[in-house]
Design a protein around this motif. Structure first.
Motif, mmCIF file in Angstrom:
data_model
loop_
_atom_site.group_PDB
_atom_site.id
_atom_site.type_symbol
_atom_site.label_atom_id
_atom_site.label_comp_id
_atom_site.label_asym_id
_atom_site.label_seq_id
_atom_site.Cartn_x
_atom_site.Cartn_y
_atom_site.Cartn_z
ATOM 1 N N LEU A 117 0.835 -1.211 0.000
ATOM 2 C CA LEU A 117 0.000 0.000 0.000
ATOM 3 C C LEU A 117 0.862 1.250 0.000
ATOM 4 O O LEU A 117 0.534 2.246 -0.666
ATOM 5 N N GLU A 118 1.950 1.224 0.733
ATOM 6 C CA GLU A 118 2.863 2.366 0.760
ATOM 7 C C GLU A 118 3.480 2.590 -0.622
ATOM 8 O O GLU A 118 3.598 3.733 -1.084
ATOM 9 N N LYS A 119 3.857 1.510 -1.307
ATOM 10 C CA LYS A 119 4.418 1.641 -2.641
ATOM 11 C C LYS A 119 3.387 2.192 -3.623
ATOM 12 O O LYS A 119 3.722 2.993 -4.507
ATOM 13 N N ILE A 120 2.136 1.777 -3.484
ATOM 14 C CA ILE A 120 1.078 2.298 -4.361
ATOM 15 C C ILE A 120 0.933 3.801 -4.175
ATOM 16 O O ILE A 120 0.804 4.559 -5.144
ATOM 17 N N GLU A 136 4.572 -1.443 -11.408
ATOM 18 C CA GLU A 136 3.719 -0.976 -12.497
ATOM 19 C C GLU A 136 2.261 -1.150 -12.075
ATOM 20 O O GLU A 136 1.880 -2.209 -11.548
ATOM 21 N N LEU A 137 1.456 -0.115 -12.275
ATOM 22 C CA LEU A 137 0.040 -0.144 -11.912
ATOM 23 C C LEU A 137 -0.797 -0.153 -13.184
ATOM 24 O O LEU A 137 -0.536 0.618 -14.115
ATOM 25 N N GLY A 140 10.148 -7.220 -10.959
ATOM 26 C CA GLY A 140 9.208 -6.216 -10.481
ATOM 27 C C GLY A 140 7.817 -6.783 -10.314
ATOM 28 O O GLY A 140 7.578 -7.980 -10.531
ATOM 29 N N VAL A 141 6.889 -5.911 -9.921
ATOM 30 C CA VAL A 141 5.502 -6.297 -9.667
ATOM 31 C C VAL A 141 4.578 -5.433 -10.518
ATOM 32 O O VAL A 141 4.708 -4.202 -10.551
ATOM 33 N N CYS A 142 3.672 -6.095 -11.222
ATOM 34 C CA CYS A 142 2.598 -5.406 -11.939
ATOM 35 C C CYS A 142 1.305 -5.659 -11.179
ATOM 36 O O CYS A 142 0.914 -6.816 -10.989
ATOM 37 N N LEU A 143 0.668 -4.594 -10.727
ATOM 38 C CA LEU A 143 -0.549 -4.708 -9.925
ATOM 39 C C LEU A 143 -1.740 -4.365 -10.806
ATOM 40 O O LEU A 143 -1.891 -3.224 -11.268
ATOM 41 N N LEU A 144 -2.593 -5.339 -11.056
ATOM 42 C CA LEU A 144 -3.765 -5.163 -11.902
ATOM 43 C C LEU A 144 -4.970 -4.850 -11.024
ATOM 44 O O LEU A 144 -5.297 -5.614 -10.114
ATOM 45 N N GLY A 145 -5.628 -3.718 -11.311
ATOM 46 C CA GLY A 145 -6.764 -3.283 -10.507
ATOM 47 C C GLY A 145 -6.496 -1.980 -9.801
ATOM 48 O O GLY A 145 -7.264 -1.571 -8.918
ATOM 49 N N VAL A 146 -5.410 -1.287 -10.206
ATOM 50 C CA VAL A 146 -5.040 0.002 -9.600
ATOM 51 C C VAL A 146 -4.773 0.996 -10.732
ATOM 52 O O VAL A 146 -3.977 0.701 -11.643
ATOM 53 N N ALA A 147 -5.431 2.158 -10.719
ATOM 54 C CA ALA A 147 -5.241 3.175 -11.745
ATOM 55 C C ALA A 147 -3.851 3.786 -11.617
ATOM 56 O O ALA A 147 -3.447 4.196 -10.520
ATOM 57 N N ASP A 148 -3.108 3.851 -12.735
ATOM 58 C CA ASP A 148 -1.720 4.294 -12.647
ATOM 59 C C ASP A 148 -1.593 5.789 -12.389
ATOM 60 O O ASP A 148 -0.687 6.222 -11.680
#
Length: 429
Positions: A9-12, A21-22, A53-61
């Motif tokens: 959450l902090e990284k987001i 990547e968001l 790395g991490v790609c988070l699907l479901g978060v607006a970039d």
């Protein structure tokens, strides 16, 4: 990476960077409209070509808002990711895909998909080309960087491929019994230092000790979990070609042979013994003549397993048996400055650690390789044994051939009627 929810959450909140990547996920009815297939493939491949790395699907970039994915569409999104990794990225990726609940702006929890891509052993091409990560953006790799990356992740690197730490692997992936067989009688338990000294483990660029490629190949029950191409595809055909009887495939037997490399060698020999014919000639008493000299076939399979190029993704060892010959395909060109003609006279090892570990493994069947007690001797005697013993049995010299500078093919001719070789009472041509 980012396994702790609070850290994620902090990284987001901080936004995209080299390792994050968001992507917002959108649907029009039942059709997934965002992210675009090629764009997502480029992002995942650029992570693999960089440091992961991490790609988070479901978060607006742009807004960094956690918008989530409809619960009923999670399977579709995960299948979409998996299909992209297999069909849009070459060689294919095998990321860790995880479903999570994260808090949205209204205080509720919504599902998202986290795609964790480790730094790869290979160089990956996606629809946008060969990309790498620069900050929060992906960039086309300049020729000099691309050449350097291929060098670092191929057979020409200073650290050999079989000595590389395997991303996403852990020390406890190494089987204790398989690892301890390489120890001396005083070694009772595994330790990190012991694994590193044997070459079964190595510290990666982040300082984490992980299994090496050699460790995965020799001390795990199924190396294909990390190296999908690390197996032998064996096939036995009834005739002298793949297509027989009005164009039909005519296989007698087939097997994908996997497991630790020494087990692959033993199982491949068992496949040959089971499927080869034995001719009987009668002069004074009965003499059985096998199609192939088993010690010669043993040396050929050992050489293929020990010296193949494991950095070539998607290429496996192929063992094909026909009525008149045995063919053995080994991925990779000839090491160093060797040529086909110099194979019987020179010795070079592509995978030093693997060869060293195979030299500690006892031969399990004396009738197959009674000429030695260990699987490898590292003295360069394998090719001369293959050539001489096979020629004495069949009357024809085995043939080595390099295919497209990428695969070594060995053809061993069969003895007996199917091999068109007449045998005398001594079993000689």
């Amino acid at each position: 990476m980012y396994d702790d929810i609070s850290e994620l959450l902090e990284k987001i909140r901080l936004g995209e960077d080299t390792f994050l990547e968001l992507k917002e996920v959108r649907f029009a009815g039942n059709k997934l409209t965002a992210p675009h297939r090629d764009s997502l493939a480029d992002e995942l491949a650029s992570f693999a070509n960089s440091n992961g790395g991490v790609c988070l699907l479901g978060v607006a970039d742009r807004s960094r808002e956690i918008v989530g994915i409809p619960l009923e569409n999670l399977d579709k999104v995960e299948d979409f990711v998996r299909e992209i990794c297999v069909n849009s990225i070459k060689p294919s990726l095998a990321p860790v895909v995880q479903r999570l609940y994260l808090p949205d702006a209204r205080g509720g929890k919504v599902p998202v998909i986290k795609v964790c891509v480790p730094r790869s052993l290979f160089v990956h091409q996606s629809p946008g080309g060969y990309l790498y990560r620069v900050g929060s953006a992906k960039r086309q790799m300049p020729p000099d960087i691309l050449a350097r990356l291929f060098q670092q992740r191929s057979q020409s690197r200073l650290i050999r491929f079989d000595e590389q730490a395997v991303p996403a692997s852990r020390l406890d992936d190494l089987d204790e019994n398989l690892s301890l067989r390489f120890a001396g009688p005083s070694q009772r338990e595994l330790s990190q230092d012991f694994l590193v000294k044997l070459g079964l483990a190595r510290q990666d660029q982040d300082g984490v000790v992980r299994p090496t490629v050699a460790g995965v190949l020799m001390a795990t029950q199924d190396p294909r979990k990390w190296l999908p191409n690390a197996f032998i595809q064996a096939t036995c055909y009834r005739g002298k070609t793949i297509l027989e009887e009005a164009g039909k495939y005519y296989q007698i037997d087939a097997a994908d042979i996997s497991g630790p490399l020494d087990r692959q060698i033993a199982d491949a020999m068992a496949f040959v013994k089971k499927n080869m014919k034995v001719a009987a000639i009668k002069d004074i008493g009965r003499i059985d003549i096998p199609q192939y000299d088993l010690p010669a076939v043993f040396e050929a399979i050992v050489n293929a397993v020990a010296h193949r190029d494991y950095s070539i993704h998607g290429s496996k060892i192929r063992l094909k048996m026909f009525a008149d010959r045995l063919e053995l395909y080994s991925p990779g060109t000839i090491p160093n400055t060797m040529t086909i003609d110099s194979l019987p006279y020179r010795q070079s090892t592509r995978n030093e650690t693997v060869a060293g570990l195979l030299a500690r493994c006892p031969v399990s069947d004396d009738q197959v390789a009674g000429h030695r007690s260990k699987i490898m001797d590292k003295r360069g005697e394998g090719v001369p044994i293959i050539l001489e013993r096979s020629r004495l049995l069949s009357g024809r010299e085995p043939l080595y051939r390099l295919i497209d500078d990428a695969e070594l093919l060995l053809t061993v001719w069969a003895a007996g009627p199917d091999g068109d070789t007449e045998l005398n009472a001594e079993g000689r041509a």
